[in-house]
Motif scaffolding. Sequence first.
Motif, PDB file in Angstrom:
ATOM      1  N   ASN A  42     -26.669  25.900  31.543  1.00  0.00           N
ATOM      2  CA  ASN A  42     -27.151  24.457  31.189  1.00  0.00           C
ATOM      3  C   ASN A  42     -26.961  23.736  32.580  1.00  0.00           C
ATOM      4  N   LYS A  43     -26.590  23.545  34.406  1.00  0.00           N
ATOM      5  CA  LYS A  43     -27.015  22.854  34.956  1.00  0.00           C
ATOM      6  C   LYS A  43     -28.238  23.104  35.170  1.00  0.00           C
ATOM      7  N   TYR A  68     -27.647  27.336  42.240  1.00  0.00           N
ATOM      8  CA  TYR A  68     -26.200  26.370  41.804  1.00  0.00           C
ATOM      9  C   TYR A  68     -25.412  28.520  42.670  1.00  0.00           C
ATOM     10  N   ILE A  84     -18.832  24.628  38.909  1.00  0.00           N
ATOM     11  CA  ILE A  84     -20.562  24.946  39.846  1.00  0.00           C
ATOM     12  C   ILE A  84     -20.625  23.716  40.363  1.00  0.00           C
ATOM     13  N   ARG A 107     -23.595  23.278  43.668  1.00  0.00           N
ATOM     14  CA  ARG A 107     -25.342  23.353  44.017  1.00  0.00           C
ATOM     15  C   ARG A 107     -25.164  23.962  45.989  1.00  0.00           C
ATOM     16  N   ASP A 130     -30.498  21.342  32.685  1.00  0.00           N
ATOM     17  CA  ASP A 130     -30.417  20.118  33.189  1.00  0.00           C
ATOM     18  C   ASP A 130     -30.884  19.923  34.328  1.00  0.00           C
ATOM     19  N   TRP A 131     -30.972  20.577  35.465  1.00  0.00           N
ATOM     20  CA  TRP A 131     -31.679  20.523  36.741  1.00  0.00           C
ATOM     21  C   TRP A 131     -33.133  20.339  36.174  1.00  0.00           C
TER      22      TRP A 131
END
Length: 171
Positions: A124-125, A75, A17, A19, A128-129
Amino acid sequence: MMAGCKWRALSLAKIRIRRADPKEIMNVADIVLDSFVAEINDNIKELEGTNVTNRDKFYNFYYDRAIAHIPFVIYLAEVNDEIIGAAGGCVDEHHWGNEKWGAEDFWFVKKEHRGSKAGLLLFNKLMDWFKKNKAKRIQMTHYTWNPKVEKFYSKNGFKPFEVCYVYKVGE
């Protein structure tokens, strides 16, 4: 049975994963419009199909956010340098209130890679962001033809609050 477990662990290890780089926005547009929009249109004919969507508008949507200083992120999930999924969203003040909301623009994994945990890693990413960017609420979209996503959201503490309807005006 064990071989299946080994394969899943191995495939999870291979998923990366990252950006998206701003230079990749047009490539991301192609993937989102060709894969995600096509799947939506297969299920809801009243929505625009890939023959109507426009990659330049996709690009300009994010360009306009950058100009307006609205924090956004995209992402990408990759396996062996192939993009297999993507998630994007922004954090902005809610249009009726004084709190910042995180809003998902898209979150999907190509059909052939579903079950690989790429979707969970992207989710999840993105969560979190949103939190890092001080979102007080997070709004995710669920299409009614995909009950698995509805169950996933409920399991993760999301509450349904809005139902949207679409009507296609005569041709």
